[in-house]
Structure formats: C-alpha cells, structure tokens
Write a protein that holds these residues in place. Structure first.
Motif, short mmCIF file in Angstrom:
data_model
loop_
_atom_site.label_atom_id
_atom_site.label_comp_id
_atom_site.label_asym_id
_atom_site.label_seq_id
_atom_site.Cartn_x
_atom_site.Cartn_y
_atom_site.Cartn_z
N ALA A 354 29.99 58.79 30.29
CA ALA A 354 28.76 58.01 30.09
C ALA A 354 28.20 57.49 31.40
CB ALA A 354 29.04 56.83 29.15
N VAL A 355 28.78 57.86 32.54
CA VAL A 355 28.35 57.32 33.83
C VAL A 355 26.99 57.88 34.24
CG1 VAL A 355 30.70 56.92 34.65
CG2 VAL A 355 29.59 59.12 35.10
N GLY A 356 26.36 57.20 35.18
CA GLY A 356 25.11 57.70 35.74
C GLY A 356 24.13 56.62 36.10
N ALA A 357 24.05 55.53 35.31
CA ALA A 357 23.09 54.47 35.60
C ALA A 357 23.62 53.52 36.67
CB ALA A 357 22.78 53.69 34.32
N TRP A 358 24.95 53.32 36.72
CA TRP A 358 25.59 52.48 37.72
C TRP A 358 25.06 51.05 37.70
CZ3 TRP A 358 29.58 55.23 38.47
CH2 TRP A 358 29.50 56.62 38.57
N GLU A 359 25.05 50.50 36.48
CA GLU A 359 24.73 49.09 36.27
C GLU A 359 26.04 48.34 36.00
OE1 GLU A 359 21.87 47.66 36.54
OE2 GLU A 359 20.37 49.27 36.37
N ALA A 360 26.14 47.11 36.49
CA ALA A 360 27.37 46.34 36.32
C ALA A 360 27.59 45.97 34.86
CB ALA A 360 27.32 45.08 37.18
N SER A 361 28.84 46.01 34.44
CA SER A 361 29.22 45.68 33.07
C SER A 361 29.10 44.18 32.82
CB SER A 361 30.66 46.13 32.81
OG SER A 361 31.18 45.55 31.64
N GLY A 362 28.42 43.82 31.74
CA GLY A 362 28.33 42.42 31.38
C GLY A 362 29.61 41.88 30.79
N SER A 363 30.33 42.70 30.03
CA SER A 363 31.57 42.23 29.41
C SER A 363 32.69 42.07 30.43
CB SER A 363 32.00 43.19 28.31
OG SER A 363 32.24 44.50 28.83
N ARG A 364 32.72 42.88 31.45
CA ARG A 364 33.74 42.77 32.49
C ARG A 364 33.46 41.61 33.44
NH1 ARG A 364 37.33 46.81 32.99
NH2 ARG A 364 37.05 48.60 31.61
N PHE A 365 32.19 41.32 33.64
CA PHE A 365 31.80 40.26 34.58
C PHE A 365 30.87 39.28 33.85
CE2 PHE A 365 32.22 44.32 36.90
CZ PHE A 365 33.36 44.03 37.66
N PRO A 366 31.44 38.39 33.03
CA PRO A 366 30.59 37.48 32.23
C PRO A 366 29.66 36.63 33.08
CG PRO A 366 32.88 37.42 31.47
CD PRO A 366 32.86 38.21 32.74
N GLY A 367 30.11 36.28 34.29
CA GLY A 367 29.25 35.50 35.18
C GLY A 367 28.40 36.37 36.09
N GLY A 368 28.41 37.68 35.85
CA GLY A 368 27.67 38.62 36.69
C GLY A 368 28.55 39.14 37.82
N ILE A 369 28.32 40.37 38.22
CA ILE A 369 29.13 40.94 39.29
C ILE A 369 28.90 40.22 40.61
CG2 ILE A 369 27.47 42.72 40.04
CD1 ILE A 369 29.90 44.64 40.27
N GLN A 370 27.74 39.57 40.74
CA GLN A 370 27.47 38.86 41.98
C GLN A 370 28.48 37.74 42.22
OE1 GLN A 370 26.14 39.16 45.27
NE2 GLN A 370 24.57 40.09 43.95
N GLN A 371 29.01 37.16 41.14
CA GLN A 371 30.04 36.12 41.28
C GLN A 371 31.26 36.69 42.02
OE1 GLN A 371 31.68 34.81 37.56
NE2 GLN A 371 33.11 33.36 38.50
N VAL A 372 31.64 37.91 41.67
CA VAL A 372 32.79 38.53 42.31
C VAL A 372 32.45 38.96 43.74
CG1 VAL A 372 34.47 40.41 42.14
CG2 VAL A 372 33.64 39.30 40.06
N LEU A 373 31.28 39.50 43.94
CA LEU A 373 30.87 39.90 45.29
C LEU A 373 30.80 38.68 46.21
CD1 LEU A 373 28.07 42.51 44.41
CD2 LEU A 373 30.48 42.94 44.91
N ASP A 374 30.31 37.57 45.68
CA ASP A 374 30.27 36.34 46.49
C ASP A 374 31.68 35.86 46.82
OD1 ASP A 374 27.53 36.30 46.50
OD2 ASP A 374 27.34 34.86 44.84
N ALA A 375 32.61 35.99 45.88
CA ALA A 375 33.99 35.59 46.14
C ALA A 375 34.59 36.43 47.26
CB ALA A 375 34.83 35.73 44.86
N ILE A 376 34.27 37.71 47.28
CA ILE A 376 34.76 38.58 48.36
C ILE A 376 34.23 38.08 49.70
CG2 ILE A 376 34.61 40.91 49.32
CD1 ILE A 376 34.51 41.94 46.39
N ARG A 377 32.94 37.79 49.76
CA ARG A 377 32.36 37.30 51.01
C ARG A 377 32.93 35.94 51.40
NH1 ARG A 377 27.71 40.48 49.26
NH2 ARG A 377 27.26 38.96 47.61
N ASN A 378 33.16 35.10 50.41
CA ASN A 378 33.70 33.76 50.70
C ASN A 378 35.11 33.81 51.27
OD1 ASN A 378 31.34 32.55 49.82
ND2 ASN A 378 32.10 32.20 47.75
N HIS A 379 35.82 34.90 51.03
CA HIS A 379 37.15 35.07 51.60
C HIS A 379 37.10 35.91 52.88
CE1 HIS A 379 38.57 33.58 47.67
NE2 HIS A 379 39.69 33.27 48.33
N GLY A 380 35.92 36.02 53.47
CA GLY A 380 35.78 36.65 54.77
C GLY A 380 35.80 38.16 54.76
N MET A 381 35.51 38.79 53.61
CA MET A 381 35.57 40.24 53.50
C MET A 381 34.20 40.82 53.12
SD MET A 381 39.26 40.74 51.58
CE MET A 381 38.88 39.55 50.28
#
Length: 721
Positions: A354-381
């Motif tokens: 089912a791949v192809g659109a490459w949109e972030a999963s809402g169920s995997r990231f309830p607060g949005g994938i940006q929350q996780v990406l920000d956490a990566i940046r906040n840890h200096g990565m």
C-alpha cells in the motif's frame, strides 16, 4: 586536434607511464590498447560493437571479435585537461555502416587508473540495431610463454545477507589451455560474470581482478545500476579483458540507432598496479572513487547514525517506542537518528503493498510525527526517514491516479512484483510525485537524512514503444541518478543512503551520487564480520555503512563484537540501548567515542587485508585502514555455533578455532617502530606484539567470538576514552 594524416606518421595516440599502457594505431587505422612491445594480434580493438546484422567474426560465448570492432578505423584524437583529470578522446569510424565511435579515456597524473566511456553515433544512412558495446577492452595481459599459468582470478559473489564474498581460482582452472597451435583458432569460451534484472549486485559485484605471482594486479569496476557484464579469457597466448554495460543476450538490451542518433555506454575503470597485489589495487581504486564521486560534506564529517530498524523495531515504530530510543541514542553519541520502515503505516492490511503516498501514520504518531522529529533535534541529532521511492504498492491510490505510462510495462502490461509496481522516472508525472514527497519531508518537516531502499527485482526492465526492456531499465536508472542529483542540488545538506535490501544495488553509478551505502541486512552478528571486512572493496570506507546492533541481553564481548566491524567504516548503530545496564551502555558509548577519535583519518585512509580477503567461514578475519600517520586494524576471532560445527568444514588456511593467537604480516609497516595499542574494547583482554624486522603483528584474543580494533602507530592513538 591531430588529424589522420598526422597520426599516420606517429602511431602512438595515448600513453600513460604509470599504468604502463598506450593506445596505438597501425597503418590500416586499427587502434589497440596495451603495453608497449606486445604482440599486436593479442590486443583487442579499442571498441567491440555487436549489431544484429553485423555480428562476430568468430562465434562463441565471447562477445569480442566483432565485425564492426575489427573495421573501426582511426579518425582523430585530442587531449584536454578537465580540472585534475586528463581526458583523451579517440575517434573511430566504420566505413561500412557509418557508425562513429568516440572513446573517452580519463586519468590523472601519477594515478594507476584509467576510466573509459564510449559514445556511438550513427552517421550512416540506414538504422543500426545494437546488441552489445564494450566500454573498455584490454588485451595482451601477460603474453610471455607460460605466464598465464601464474595468474589468479578474483571475483565477488553477492547475495542478500551474504554480500562481498570474494572468491579466487587459478586462471587456468577457469580458462583452460586448448593447444591453439593444433587448431588454428581461438577458444569459444571465457570466464564471465553479469547482472540480472534491476538489482545490479544481486548476484555479483560489478568488479573483479587478475593478479600474478610478482604482485601485479589488474582490477576493474563497471559503473552501472542497470545491466553489466565482464569477460576475461585467452587470446593469442595472452589474457584479455572486455567490460560491457547491458547487452541483448544477458539483459534483453538492444537499441536501434536511426541516422543521426547516438548512444553512450556506462563508464568503467581499470586499475593496474606493478606491486602490492590486491591491497595496492584496491587502494588505487579507493582513491579513484573519491575523485570521481559528487562532493558532499558528509564524506568528511562522518556523523554517527542510529537507525531503529535492525534487530530493534523492525519496521514497527511508534512515538512511545521511539522516544526512549532517541534519548538513549543521543546519550550514546549518535548524531543522526533514522526512523526506518513503517512510519507511514496506517493500513489495516499492512503497508507492504500500500506504499506510495509517504504520509505519516496518525495512529503510530498520535501527536504527529513532528513531535518525534523535534525530539530527535532536541537531543542534538539530525532526523532521518526511510523511503522506497521507486515503488508504488498495488493497493495504493497512486497506482490508479498516476498515468499508466509512469510505470514499468512489458508487452503493454504493467509489471507487478511482490505487491508493487515500479515507477519509470523518465515520466514527468512519476518524477513530480517524488519531488513533492521529498520537498515536503525535507523542506517542510526538516528531515536531513533519507535512507532510500529498493526491495524488488523488477526483471529486465520496461518497454516503451519499440524500446527493449533492457534499454528501458538503463533509461530509468539514468533518470533516477539525475533525480538524486537534483535533490542534492535543491537540498545541499541532505544526506542520501543507498540501500537495496542491504547491498543488492551496491555500484558506483549510485555511489558517485549518494553519500552512503548499506552493506547488508545480515542480522546475525557472527555472520557480519566477513561482510564488514570486505565492505571497502565495494565502497570507500567512509561510504560503507555497517550495522552495529548491541542488545541488553548481549555479553560485553558480544557488544564489542558487533561494534568493532562498524568502527573502521560508517557506524549504523541500532539496538535497545535504552534497556541496557550502565556497564553495557558505557561499552557502547566508549566504542562511539573511539570512532569519533579516528573518523577524521578515515576519508584519507586506504584499506588493506593482512589475512587476505575474508572467506565466509573464516575463523580469523582482519581488515585495516592505512593512514598518513598510523594504521588501524579490526580483527575478529569467530567460532561456529555448536549446531554448525559438524556441518561447516574449516578452511585449510585457518588455524584451529581454539588457537587464541594469530600472526599477521603487514608489509607497509615493516621496519617501523610502532606500538600496537588496543583502541577498543578494553574488555577483550587482547594483547598485541610487533616484530618490526619481519613486519609481523602477533595478536592474542583469549576467548572465541571476540573482536578488537587496534591502533598501529608510534604514538598514543587518542586521549583516554
């Protein structure tokens, strides 16, 4: 520009003293490449061209001795400087078909490599259907009586989970003497290796070598992500070599050139060294690879990469699972954090088809994938994401919304493989779709690293109109490389990793553009050492990404064992670091610190193998890096698992697995007063002693399934870690 009249008075067209090669035209205009003073008949035409109505003059399994190649005659040549490179173009033409061939030879002053590429133009009045074209030919290799008996042939088998498996055999075991004088003809066979389908290295690496007893080596590499083939054999008492891109017999490639149309082959390079054997040749090839690839800051920065996939989340990322891994990876010293496969998965039936659109999963990231990406940046990565851009799942809406012409087709039918369709990046709709995806992920989300995977072999290619499948595959891959370059043009800081189910598309068409190469998907830490040790044959060390996946259930020896292989290359850290006890975590962090202490030296270092290139079942494996001021050596001692011991014969050149000491000869350090030091890990209880006169290093690893990274220099390697 030197004209044909001027060349008739001086037959030498090109020469290179370091390589010991020259290109010469005879009185008829035929041009050959070889060493000075060789038998002319043992040399090959500078280009071999097989066409449907102009085949070979000696039929067989070889693709040399072509009718057009024999007729091609000298027109002119010119030499020009191109930065640090020198390019000589030799122009030939066939008086029968009107086919013109421009052979471009690139090298650098003082270098031992020659890069070649051929451009064909139909200057005749009728179409010409090409079925095979050489990029580089070389005859006359060791033409002295009996010299071929001392040649050794080296080639690399490749497979999923078992990459870079170098093999060797006496040349005469594969190219037997046939008593040519009794028959009056050459043989019809050769030793060949070739690709199949769209995994360019799914069967073999596009490279091989010949070596002789005196330490001379001839090493070659074909730079193609589509079809490639090489052959070597005997001709007029000497060895010869012919390097090809795709051809009709092996890749369903043919291309009709109408009058005025042209075709350019894939590039290839030949390395020739007089001493030092394979180590010297691979050193020269490493230098060449660094010169020819696209410049990028990642080649010298070499940040430590954590990836959540291998033996860890395995394609099942969620916010709750990622946040503790992010914190642990940052504390261990990682500088890039990659969320691997599954981040887009919101499909009840699974994401594979089912791949192809490459949109972030809402169920995997309830607060949005940006929350996780920000956490990566906040840890200096720097945040990274996995992407498989060339495929569209059969259940994806894009499989219906994109035009049919944007996909691979054969016989007018869209190709399906393992639940996926394949995009043809020559089509503007396919490219526009991927541009939107990447510009959103990189430009809007702030992702700085993309792991680009490729998990299907789509077969011979795609047919558009009268185009052959092999020509379609080559056209797509050239468009793919252009697309990758365009991404880096728009996003200069972006880092691209090339992955194809591990190392199944590990070629220097890709690696000339992207920054890193996945070396394997091998999950067994005891099986990874021969891959890690041989990785520098397929990619420069700073591009060869090697997994290090320590786990909380590992012993300290096991943690160090999985880390050592990555330290002389690029570190792809994984594992549940957040679940480790302090002693385990400290050992991981110390390994990363050791890597950071030496990584500035890696981009200028050259590889060497004091025990030879590894075999799959070797007990002792060694690979090194030779720097300006010091060398580094990774050394593994393995023992097969209990259930394998009865099944796996021990190689004859290996000591018993219960022998804890190994002596290695390191010629380039002979006579130096170095002090071998265990750089990592201190827990291995390893000892090392150096005999400067003999140039031998004796290392003791008291326990099986342990590994160390040694510093070989006269001074202390690094500050206390």
């Amino acid at each position: 520009m030197i004209t044909a009249v001027e060349a008739a008075e001086k037959s030498l067209l090109w020469s290179h003293d370091v390589l010991g090669l020259h290109a010469v035209a005879d009185s008829s205009g035929a041009v050959r490449l070889g060493a000075p003073g060789q038998n002319w008949d043992s040399l090959l035409p500078l280009v071999e061209v097989t066409a449907t109505d102009h085949g070979r003059i000696w039929s067989g399994e070889r693709f040399i001795d072509s009718a057009i190649g024999e007729r091609l005659a000298y027109r002119s040549h010119e030499t020009a400087a191109d930065g640090d490179w020198q390019r000589t173009t030799i122009r030939l033409a066939d008086p029968v078909t009107g086919l013109a061939a421009d052979i471009a030879l690139w090298t650098c002053p003082g270098a031992s490599f020659l890069r070649s590429q051929v451009r064909l133009v139909n200057e005749g009045t009728t179409p010409l259907r090409l079925e095979g074209v050489t990029t580089l030919t070389l005859g006359g290799i060791l033409d002295a009586q009996g010299a071929l008996d001392g040649l050794t042939l080296h080639w690399a088998d490749n497979d999923w989970l078992a990459e870079c498996r170098w093999q060797q055999a006496p040349f005469r075991d594969r190219v037997v003497p046939l008593s040519r004088s009794a028959h009056g003809h050459e043989g019809r066979g050769c030793f060949e290796r070739f690709s199949q389908g769209s995994w360019s290295t799914g069967r073999h690496l596009p490279m091989a070598a010949l070596t002789d007893r005196a330490g001379r080596a001839w090493l070659w590499q074909i730079e193609s992500s589509a079809g490639w083939r090489y052959e070597t054999g005997e001709r007029e008492g000497a060895a010869y070599l012919a390097l090809f891109g795709p051809d009709d017999a092996h890749h369903q490639w043919h291309q009709t050139l109408a009058p005025g149309e042209e075709f350019t082959t894939v590039p290839a390079v030949l390395v020739a060294t007089e001493t030092g054997g394979l180590d010297a040749a691979f050193g020269e090839l490493t230098t060449y690879r660094r010169r020819m690839r696209r410049s990028h800051p990642d080649h010298t920065a070499l940040p430590v990469i954590y990836n959540d996939y291998m033996n860890t989340l395995m394609g099942d990322p969620t916010t709750d699972k990622l946040l503790p891994l992010i914190a642990a990876a940052g504390a261990a010293g990682a500088e890039v954090f990659v969320i691997d496969a599954g981040w887009y998965d919101d499909d009840a039936q699974g994401w594979w088809d089912a791949v192809g659109a490459w949109e972030a999963s809402g169920s995997r990231f309830p607060g949005g994938i940006q929350q996780v990406l920000d956490a990566i940046r906040n840890h200096g990565m720097t945040p990274g994401l996995w992407l498989e851009p060339e495929v569209i799942g059969v259940r994806s809406p894009l499989a219906r919304s994109l035009p049919a012409e944007a996909f691979f087709r054969r016989g007018g039918v869209r190709v399906t493989e393992h639940g996926r369709h394949h995009l043809d990046l020559r089509h503007p709709a396919a490219r526009a779709h991927l541009d939107r995806v990447v510009d959103r992920i990189v430009g809007d989300w702030g992702v700085g690293y993309l792991k680009l995977d490729y998990n299907i072999n789509i077969g011979p290619g795609t047919e558009t109109g009268a185009e052959s499948a092999g020509a379609g595959l080559l056209g797509h891959h050239r468009a793919h490389l252009d697309w990758l370059s365009s991404l880096l043009d728009r996003h200069p800081g972006l880092v691209l990793e090339n992955c194809a189910s591990g190392g199944l598309r590990m070629d220097y068409a890709q690696l000339a553009v992207v920054q890193l190469q996945s070396t394997s998907d091998q999950q067994d830490p005891l099986r990874y050492p021969p891959i890690a040790a041989a990785a520098a044959t397929a990619a420069t060390p700073e591009q060869a990404a090697v997994w290090a996946y320590p786990q909380p259930h590992f012993s300290l020896d096991e943690i160090a064992f999985t880390l050592v292989g990555a330290l002389p290359n690029r570190v792809h850290l994984s594992g549940f670091l957040d679940r480790m006890n302090p002693e385990q975590f400290s050992l991981v962090r110390t390994g990363i610190s050791a890597y950071k202490a030496i990584r500035a030296e890696i981009p200028e270092s050259l590889p060497f193998w004091p025990l030879g290139l590894p075999s799959w079942e070797d007990t002792w494996i060694a690979s090194g890096l030779r720097g300006q001021a010091a060398s580094w050596l990774a050394l593994w001692r393995r023992e097969p698992a209990a259930d394998e011991r009865a099944e796996v014969p021990r190689p004859m050149n290996q000591r018993r697995s219960d022998d804890a000491t190994r002596t290695l000869t390191i010629p380039h350090l002979r006579g130096t007063g170095l002090r071998p030091t265990v750089l990592y890990p201190a827990t291995a209880d390893a000892t090392a002693a150096w005999d400067a006169t003999a140039g031998q290093l004796t290392v003791r690893l008291p326990r099986p399934n342990t590994a160390v990274l040694l510093h070989l220099g006269s001074e202390s390697p690094v500050p206390d870690l």
